[in-house]
Write a protein that holds these residues in place. Structure first.
Motif, PDB file in Angstrom:
ATOM      1  N   THR A  38       1.041  -1.135  -0.584  1.00  0.00           N
ATOM      2  CA  THR A  38       0.366  -0.363  -0.068  1.00  0.00           C
ATOM      3  C   THR A  38       1.075   1.555  -0.309  1.00  0.00           C
ATOM      4  OG1 THR A  38      -1.894  -1.305   1.222  1.00  0.00           O
ATOM      5  CG2 THR A  38      -1.959   1.072   1.701  1.00  0.00           C
ATOM      6  N   PRO A  39       0.968   1.844  -1.183  1.00  0.00           N
ATOM      7  CA  PRO A  39       1.846   3.111  -1.593  1.00  0.00           C
ATOM      8  C   PRO A  39       1.579   4.400  -0.101  1.00  0.00           C
ATOM      9  CG  PRO A  39       1.095   2.935  -3.742  1.00  0.00           C
ATOM     10  CD  PRO A  39       0.405   2.128  -3.002  1.00  0.00           C
ATOM     11  N   SER A  43       1.712   9.845  -2.196  1.00  0.00           N
ATOM     12  CA  SER A  43       3.229   9.543  -3.089  1.00  0.00           C
ATOM     13  C   SER A  43       3.077   9.233  -4.332  1.00  0.00           C
ATOM     14  CB  SER A  43       3.519   8.036  -2.463  1.00  0.00           C
ATOM     15  OG  SER A  43       2.833   7.500  -2.744  1.00  0.00           O
ATOM     16  N   GLU A  44       1.907  10.321  -5.350  1.00  0.00           N
ATOM     17  CA  GLU A  44       1.428   9.513  -7.141  1.00  0.00           C
ATOM     18  C   GLU A  44       3.068   9.564  -7.567  1.00  0.00           C
ATOM     19  OE1 GLU A  44      -0.069  11.617  -4.700  1.00  0.00           O
ATOM     20  OE2 GLU A  44      -1.602  10.363  -5.029  1.00  0.00           O
ATOM     21  N   SER A  47       8.324   5.629  -7.221  1.00  0.00           N
ATOM     22  CA  SER A  47       8.360   4.207  -7.211  1.00  0.00           C
ATOM     23  C   SER A  47       9.848   4.031  -6.357  1.00  0.00           C
ATOM     24  CB  SER A  47       8.990   3.302  -8.746  1.00  0.00           C
ATOM     25  OG  SER A  47       9.778   3.998  -9.095  1.00  0.00           O
ATOM     26  N   TYR A  81       8.350   6.772   2.225  1.00  0.00           N
ATOM     27  CA  TYR A  81       8.284   5.758   1.019  1.00  0.00           C
ATOM     28  C   TYR A  81       9.434   4.458   0.772  1.00  0.00           C
ATOM     29  CZ  TYR A  81       6.176   4.770  -4.166  1.00  0.00           C
ATOM     30  OH  TYR A  81       5.930   3.931  -4.635  1.00  0.00           O
ATOM     31  N   SER A 116       3.796   3.576  -7.097  1.00  0.00           N
ATOM     32  CA  SER A 116       2.362   4.063  -7.122  1.00  0.00           C
ATOM     33  C   SER A 116       1.460   4.825  -8.553  1.00  0.00           C
ATOM     34  CB  SER A 116       2.888   4.988  -5.992  1.00  0.00           C
ATOM     35  OG  SER A 116       3.104   6.426  -6.131  1.00  0.00           O
ATOM     36  N   SER A 117       0.719   4.497  -8.448  1.00  0.00           N
ATOM     37  CA  SER A 117       0.370   5.091  -9.802  1.00  0.00           C
ATOM     38  C   SER A 117       0.153   6.546 -10.293  1.00  0.00           C
ATOM     39  CB  SER A 117      -0.731   4.467 -10.485  1.00  0.00           C
ATOM     40  OG  SER A 117      -2.041   4.337  -9.580  1.00  0.00           O
TER      41      SER A 117
END
Length: 119
Positions: A38-39, A43-44, A47, A81, A116-117
């Motif tokens: 779960t990001p 945090s869009e 990675s 992150y 995260s996308s």
């Protein structure tokens, strides 16, 4: 020489419970680990890639290493992150490998990207 395998989250989107039946392939391992991810909030487009090795019993040989980080934000956001990715990895362990997979997995180096996308 260690075998390198990148398991990109986008390619491994099938949901797998982390501690379900024995895993038979690296695609199943990657999917199981991504299911634990779960990001962090806000945090869009971020990675982190972790590198690690398994023991046959589904635990890690030592701590994972961060091999690539692309996180939007300051050092605190980057740390949060990376910490979230390491937590996701640890929360999935130990994994249950099929006998055939366990035989060939031990000691090899693997990488997994947590991302995260865009929103």
């Amino acid at each position: 020489m260690a075998r390198f395998l990148t398991m990109a989250g986008a390619l491994l989107a099938a949901p797998f419970p982390c501690l379900a039946a024995s895993l038979n392939s690296m695609n199943e391992v990657g999917a199981a680990m991504q299911a634990c991810w779960t990001p962090p909030a806000n945090s869009e487009n971020s990675s982190v890639t972790l590198s690690f090795s398994f023991k046959r019993d589904g635990t890690l040989i030592g701590p994972p290493r961060t091999t690539a980080i692309h996180v939007v934000g300051d050092d605190k956001a980057r740390k949060a992150y990376v910490d979230a990715a390491i937590k996701a990895l640890n929360d999935c362990l130990p994994l249950s490998f099929s006998p055939a997979l366990a035989q060939g997995i031990a000691g090899n180096v693997f990488t997994l990207q947590f991302s995260s996308s865009k929103k």
